[in-house]
Design an enzyme around this catalytic site. Sequence first.
Site, PDB file in Angstrom:
ATOM      1  N   LYS A 102       0.868  -1.170   0.000  1.00  0.00           N
ATOM      2  CA  LYS A 102       0.000   0.000   0.000  1.00  0.00           C
ATOM      3  C   LYS A 102       0.904   1.218   0.000  1.00  0.00           C
ATOM      4  O   LYS A 102       1.702   1.406   0.924  1.00  0.00           O
ATOM      5  CB  LYS A 102      -0.924   0.017   1.213  1.00  0.00           C
ATOM      6  CG  LYS A 102      -1.920   1.182   1.162  1.00  0.00           C
ATOM      7  CD  LYS A 102      -3.030   1.034   2.175  1.00  0.00           C
ATOM      8  CE  LYS A 102      -4.062   2.134   2.026  1.00  0.00           C
ATOM      9  NZ  LYS A 102      -5.207   1.951   2.960  1.00  0.00           N
TER      10      LYS A 102
ATOM     11  N   ASP B  30     -14.881  -0.456   8.325  1.00  0.00           N
ATOM     12  CA  ASP B  30     -15.088  -0.602   6.877  1.00  0.00           C
ATOM     13  C   ASP B  30     -15.064  -2.072   6.471  1.00  0.00           C
ATOM     14  O   ASP B  30     -14.446  -2.448   5.474  1.00  0.00           O
ATOM     15  CB  ASP B  30     -14.038   0.190   6.106  1.00  0.00           C
ATOM     16  CG  ASP B  30     -14.434   0.413   4.644  1.00  0.00           C
ATOM     17  OD1 ASP B  30     -15.642   0.280   4.326  1.00  0.00           O
ATOM     18  OD2 ASP B  30     -13.553   0.709   3.822  1.00  0.00           O
TER      19      ASP B  30
END
Length: 204
Positions: free
Chosen positions: A9, A113
């Site tokens: 990431k 999430d």
Amino acid sequence: EDREKYAIKIMREDQVNSIAKLEGFMNEVQILSSVSHKHIVEMVYVNLMGEYKKPNGKIVKVIYYVMKFAEFGELFEILQTTSYFTERIARYYFRQLVESVEYLHNNCIGHRDIKTENILIDHNFNLKLADFGCVCRSRDQNLQRIPFSNQDVVGSPEYNAPEVTNNSLPGEYYVENVDVFASACSLFIMIIQSLPFNNSLFSD
């Protein structure tokens, strides 16, 4: 060098256009580096002063972290390309998801999430909860639950609990409840192969 596959990431420094965005990334790194569970993606390396060489030779400054690669990718994609799961398979993965969420909550962490796009499957067909971009502390130093404003919406509308989506009037929610609701929505998708809600309501 170890011939293992990893995922990265990465964020370019020149694209970090707000302090909040940088703080969010740092919060994700800090919390993800503090957890260790067999059903949570494992971060193995962080570089806050990295460099990346583009194909044109230009060097750009980046910050990134490296995590172990989940061979079979997103649960969402698996369901799209195969079919709904049998009850036995759905129960297998839901148990692993609940174990990961329980671990986070026991350590005063909320994911905020949870969805099939953020649930990965590794080469051993085991679940890995991923993408901690909305992660937060769920309890204060006295272990009291922290209320969050429904005006600061995070997560995904289709998976959010009604106390988050019904924000026409100011209100509060607790992240543990939101995570449990989103986990149940993920189970529904595994079995029915469709979302239970577009935007959940208290009347649902």
